[in-house]
Design a protein around this motif. Structure first.
Motif, mmCIF file in Angstrom:
data_model
loop_
_atom_site.group_PDB
_atom_site.id
_atom_site.type_symbol
_atom_site.label_atom_id
_atom_site.label_comp_id
_atom_site.label_asym_id
_atom_site.label_seq_id
_atom_site.Cartn_x
_atom_site.Cartn_y
_atom_site.Cartn_z
ATOM 1 N N ALA A 1 -6.977 0.844 13.257
ATOM 2 C CA ALA A 1 -7.832 0.570 12.104
ATOM 3 C C ALA A 1 -8.066 1.798 11.234
ATOM 4 O O ALA A 1 -8.812 1.724 10.263
ATOM 5 N N VAL A 2 -7.458 2.923 11.583
ATOM 6 C CA VAL A 2 -7.638 4.124 10.756
ATOM 7 C C VAL A 2 -6.282 4.582 10.221
ATOM 8 O O VAL A 2 -5.236 4.255 10.791
ATOM 9 N N ARG A 3 -6.316 5.298 9.118
ATOM 10 C CA ARG A 3 -5.069 5.834 8.546
ATOM 11 C C ARG A 3 -5.227 7.340 8.376
ATOM 12 O O ARG A 3 -6.172 7.796 7.725
ATOM 13 N N ARG A 4 -4.305 8.094 8.946
ATOM 14 C CA ARG A 4 -4.399 9.535 8.813
ATOM 15 C C ARG A 4 -4.080 9.956 7.386
ATOM 16 O O ARG A 4 -3.192 9.394 6.748
ATOM 17 N N ILE A 5 -4.834 10.933 6.890
ATOM 18 C CA ILE A 5 -4.568 11.478 5.559
ATOM 19 C C ILE A 5 -3.632 12.652 5.715
ATOM 20 O O ILE A 5 -3.974 13.657 6.361
ATOM 21 N N ASP A 6 -2.448 12.525 5.183
ATOM 22 C CA ASP A 6 -1.513 13.645 5.206
ATOM 23 C C ASP A 6 -1.893 14.587 4.086
ATOM 24 O O ASP A 6 -2.272 14.154 3.002
ATOM 25 N N SER A 7 -1.794 15.873 4.368
ATOM 26 C CA SER A 7 -2.193 16.829 3.325
ATOM 27 C C SER A 7 -1.137 16.818 2.243
ATOM 28 O O SER A 7 -0.027 17.271 2.422
ATOM 29 N N ASP A 8 -1.461 16.228 1.115
ATOM 30 C CA ASP A 8 -0.511 16.080 0.026
ATOM 31 C C ASP A 8 -1.077 16.688 -1.258
ATOM 32 O O ASP A 8 -0.709 16.310 -2.359
ATOM 33 N N GLY A 9 -2.004 17.635 -1.090
ATOM 34 C CA GLY A 9 -2.537 18.312 -2.269
ATOM 35 C C GLY A 9 -3.634 17.543 -2.969
ATOM 36 O O GLY A 9 -4.155 17.989 -3.984
ATOM 37 N N VAL A 10 -3.977 16.366 -2.436
ATOM 38 C CA VAL A 10 -5.054 15.581 -3.037
ATOM 39 C C VAL A 10 -6.316 15.803 -2.218
ATOM 40 O O VAL A 10 -6.265 15.833 -0.991
ATOM 41 N N GLU A 11 -7.442 15.949 -2.896
ATOM 42 C CA GLU A 11 -8.708 16.078 -2.171
ATOM 43 C C GLU A 11 -8.943 14.836 -1.309
ATOM 44 O O GLU A 11 -8.757 13.712 -1.794
ATOM 45 N N PRO A 12 -9.393 14.998 -0.086
ATOM 46 C CA PRO A 12 -9.563 13.819 0.781
ATOM 47 C C PRO A 12 -10.418 12.705 0.171
ATOM 48 O O PRO A 12 -10.096 11.528 0.337
ATOM 49 N N ILE A 13 -11.484 13.063 -0.568
ATOM 50 C CA ILE A 13 -12.330 11.957 -1.058
ATOM 51 C C ILE A 13 -11.608 11.089 -2.084
ATOM 52 O O ILE A 13 -12.049 9.974 -2.348
ATOM 53 N N ALA B 1 -9.636 6.758 -6.215
ATOM 54 C CA ALA B 1 -8.379 6.511 -6.935
ATOM 55 C C ALA B 1 -7.234 6.152 -5.995
ATOM 56 O O ALA B 1 -6.380 5.338 -6.340
ATOM 57 N N LEU B 2 -7.191 6.779 -4.825
ATOM 58 C CA LEU B 2 -6.107 6.482 -3.878
ATOM 59 C C LEU B 2 -6.583 5.635 -2.703
ATOM 60 O O LEU B 2 -5.857 5.447 -1.718
ATOM 61 N N ARG C 1 0.818 -1.211 0.000
ATOM 62 C CA ARG C 1 0.000 0.000 0.000
ATOM 63 C C ARG C 1 0.858 1.272 0.000
ATOM 64 O O ARG C 1 0.557 2.229 -0.710
ATOM 65 N N ASP C 2 1.919 1.273 0.744
ATOM 66 C CA ASP C 2 2.772 2.470 0.756
ATOM 67 C C ASP C 2 3.383 2.712 -0.626
ATOM 68 O O ASP C 2 3.448 3.852 -1.095
ATOM 69 N N GLU C 3 3.807 1.634 -1.263
ATOM 70 C CA GLU C 3 4.364 1.749 -2.622
ATOM 71 C C GLU C 3 3.322 2.331 -3.573
ATOM 72 O O GLU C 3 3.627 3.206 -4.396
ATOM 73 N N PHE C 4 2.096 1.856 -3.430
ATOM 74 C CA PHE C 4 0.994 2.342 -4.264
ATOM 75 C C PHE C 4 0.788 3.837 -4.089
ATOM 76 O O PHE C 4 0.746 4.602 -5.067
ATOM 77 N N ILE C 5 0.691 4.279 -2.845
ATOM 78 C CA ILE C 5 0.465 5.705 -2.601
ATOM 79 C C ILE C 5 1.647 6.526 -3.134
ATOM 80 O O ILE C 5 1.468 7.549 -3.791
ATOM 81 N N ALA C 6 2.847 6.031 -2.891
ATOM 82 C CA ALA C 6 4.028 6.770 -3.338
ATOM 83 C C ALA C 6 4.056 6.910 -4.853
ATOM 84 O O ALA C 6 4.445 7.945 -5.388
ATOM 85 N N LYS C 7 3.640 5.876 -5.553
ATOM 86 C CA LYS C 7 3.711 5.917 -7.015
ATOM 87 C C LYS C 7 2.517 6.626 -7.640
ATOM 88 O O LYS C 7 2.651 7.300 -8.658
ATOM 89 N N VAL C 8 1.351 6.447 -7.063
ATOM 90 C CA VAL C 8 0.140 6.884 -7.752
ATOM 91 C C VAL C 8 -0.351 8.253 -7.282
ATOM 92 O O VAL C 8 -0.929 9.002 -8.071
ATOM 93 N N ALA C 9 -0.116 8.602 -6.021
ATOM 94 C CA ALA C 9 -0.599 9.907 -5.548
ATOM 95 C C ALA C 9 -0.078 11.059 -6.409
ATOM 96 O O ALA C 9 -0.850 11.962 -6.770
ATOM 97 N N PRO C 10 1.214 11.035 -6.804
ATOM 98 C CA PRO C 10 1.675 12.146 -7.670
ATOM 99 C C PRO C 10 0.938 12.186 -9.006
ATOM 100 O O PRO C 10 0.712 13.276 -9.548
ATOM 101 N N LEU C 11 0.572 11.039 -9.529
ATOM 102 C CA LEU C 11 -0.152 11.012 -10.803
ATOM 103 C C LEU C 11 -1.552 11.583 -10.640
ATOM 104 O O LEU C 11 -2.090 12.226 -11.552
ATOM 105 N N VAL C 12 -2.153 11.327 -9.489
ATOM 106 C CA VAL C 12 -3.484 11.874 -9.237
ATOM 107 C C VAL C 12 -3.389 13.389 -9.020
ATOM 108 O O VAL C 12 -4.191 14.160 -9.548
ATOM 109 N N THR C 13 -2.395 13.792 -8.256
ATOM 110 C CA THR C 13 -2.215 15.215 -7.989
ATOM 111 C C THR C 13 -1.984 16.003 -9.280
ATOM 112 O O THR C 13 -2.543 17.075 -9.492
ATOM 113 N N SER C 14 -1.174 15.430 -10.160
ATOM 114 C CA SER C 14 -0.839 16.135 -11.411
ATOM 115 C C SER C 14 -1.963 16.083 -12.428
ATOM 116 O O SER C 14 -1.934 16.780 -13.429
#
Lengths: 336, 336
Positions: free
Chosen positions: B107-119, B124-125, A286-299
């Motif tokens: 059981a929860v994961r904090r969302i770090d503010s990374d410029g992506v909308e939380p939803i 996608a994420l 999951r961490d690998e997924f977020i690291a790879k895909v979050a930038p693609l979603v952001t961009s």
């Protein structure tokens, strides 16, 4: 002279002896450079040959009408124009259903005298044994304590699967046709249990023989036997698909009787991999997924589409609609 | 107050809104040590929830009658007794169909503010996107130039599969229901082609959209769509089985209509691997096989059984008999 069995006609269902024709031909001329002339001593007969009699695409081309039937042989080199092979050498070859064969040296393997009877190289140490080894050890990868179920268990492939699985520390259950073969599976090949697929209570008996479920099913049969196995499979079970004997006698073109037959035939011929998965099994990525895909979603390189419904009170109607395909994109309820 | 949707009755086929019941309860007391109290902001609705409404074994337990419906949420921490989580933090949680939820911090994961909308963390994420990633990148492992076909292609999983496959250099073909979704697949999600599974000529159109066959089929649907895909699969194709939407509306206990449906449902729930193989694909392991198994055969640790028939002239009758199961062990013809 070279006696040669040719394919005379394509069987519609079970083959008959009249589908084959014996011809006497001249011994092939040669060998030319890089070839050997072989005198076949032993011929292996295997179920796959039935498939080759059909005019249908498979993983190997069909035998043509009037052509020699294919088959593995233990053969003796009688003349050689190839380095490393001399008259008198015994080889494993694809000599076919005939007395003599001319073969490229690259297509034969010399049998080194290692204390094993040469004909073992058509069975336990030949393609049947290697098929068992590849499917069990390389695909199924059985673990100690697992239950391995083998179809056609007294055949040359199935009997090796059972013995290799037992030596890997598994419980082994044979499926075979008739009491005699079931007895053979236990007494000669050492299976822990054997179940007769002709038994009227086959399903129940198979379940009783597998009290911990089935971790590996080495598929050789297809049809109703597979139907009985499926409900007993454990989580993460592996099903190497080696053959579907129940379909081999189908007509040319092999029309399968059910969609499952079609899948299994395709799985074999095309070497498909079908694998169920649940995302939680992959938590480590999951961490690998977020690291790879979050930038693609952001961009914006990856497009999103959310269908946001307002109000917790509307959750049921939104859910019911989604199952009918009414939503566009990811369905989300904004709670307040 | 905590508004909460509970499961009121188990649907026999398509769920109705009457299968859910809205209750107003007190906000849960807490949190206790290691817990957080969450105010749910967004609720994800996903097809798997239909399955949880049945009283049937699956990879997750069913929702009990009178229990809150399960679901992923974007939630705000309103009270915390857990290190690293403070009021105001946004988290991804399994908050369910309700306003408030008490959850273990683990059981929860904090969302770090990374410029992506939380939803985006529900789509996608979130689990849908990660499901696409796991099934495509970890199971199917697509190669540049391959053709990837995706069922339910405009859904949150399918749309990510298509985009990840395209970014891996693949041709992507969407399967979706209706012209609007097919248009969306191409224009918004960038699929190279889209085929409507409701089209009367679906099979032909799918074949036309996949001129080089199918290397990866990301299975989300099952049923007739799968039937149309199977003949188009190429050698060594991979079929990650992510869902079988066509079966989700089955009655409690989910009786499948065909043996193939049963296999696919089992493949998903039990994470089965079914893999066809041909021994020649494993040629690299033949020396290893001989080295490991020949000594076992020589020592007798592995039993052999050969059924040797004398005379090349008897090959056809021996072969016909073998297909009827008449032989015992490996069938071999001694040629002369």
């Amino acid at each position: 002279m070279n006696r040669q069995w040719q394919l005379a006609s394509r069987p519609a269902a079970e083959p008959r002896t009249a589908d084959f024709r014996l011809r006497e031909l001249a011994i092939p001329e040669g060998p030319r450079r890089g070839e050997v002339l072989l005198r076949n001593r032993y011929l292996s007969l295997d179920p796959y040959m039935r498939w080759r009699m059909n005019d249908a695409k498979s993983y190997a081309p069909p035998v043509g009408l009037g052509e020699v039937m294919v088959g593995a042989t233990i053969s003796e080199v009688v003349a050689s124009e190839a380095e490393g092979l001399a008259p008198g050498d015994l080889v494993v070859a694809g000599g076919g259903w005939q007395d003599y064969a001319l073969q490229p040296a690259a297509a034969v393997r010399r049998i080194d005298s290692d204390g094993v009877e040469p004909i073992a190289y058509l069975g336990a140490l030949g393609s049947p044994g290697f098929t068992a080894y590849a499917g069990l050890m390389k695909i199924a990868q059985p673990q100690p304590g697992e239950t391995v179920v083998v179809g056609a268990a007294t055949g040359p492939v199935g009997s090796m699967v059972g013995q290799l699985a037992r030596s890997a520390g598994c419980s082994t259950v044979a499926i075979a046709g008739g009491a005699e073969k079931c007895g053979l599976a236990r007494s000669h090949f050492g299976f822990d249990a054997a179940v007769d697929h002709r038994d009227a209570n086959f399903k129940d008996r198979l379940a009783a023989a597998c009290p911990k479920g089935i971790d590996v099913y080495f598929e050789n049969i297809g049809g109703p036997v597979l139907d009985a196995v499926i409900p007993l499979l454990n989580d993460f079970a592996r099903v190497p698909v080696c053959g579907v004997i129940s379909q081999y006698n189908g007509a040319a073109g092999m029309p399968a009787t059910t969609p499952l037959d079609t899948l299994m035939r395709n799985a074999l011929v095309k070497r498909l991999t079908l694998r169920g998965f649940i995302v939680t099994d992959f938590a480590e990525y999951r961490d690998e997924f977020i690291a790879k895909v979050a930038p693609l979603v952001t961009s914006g390189a990856i497009a999103r589409l959310e269908d946001v419904v307002d109000g917790l009170e509307r959750a049921p109607e939104a859910f019911v609609g989604m199952l009918r395909g009414a939503n566009r994109g990811k369905l989300i309820v904004r709670i307040d």
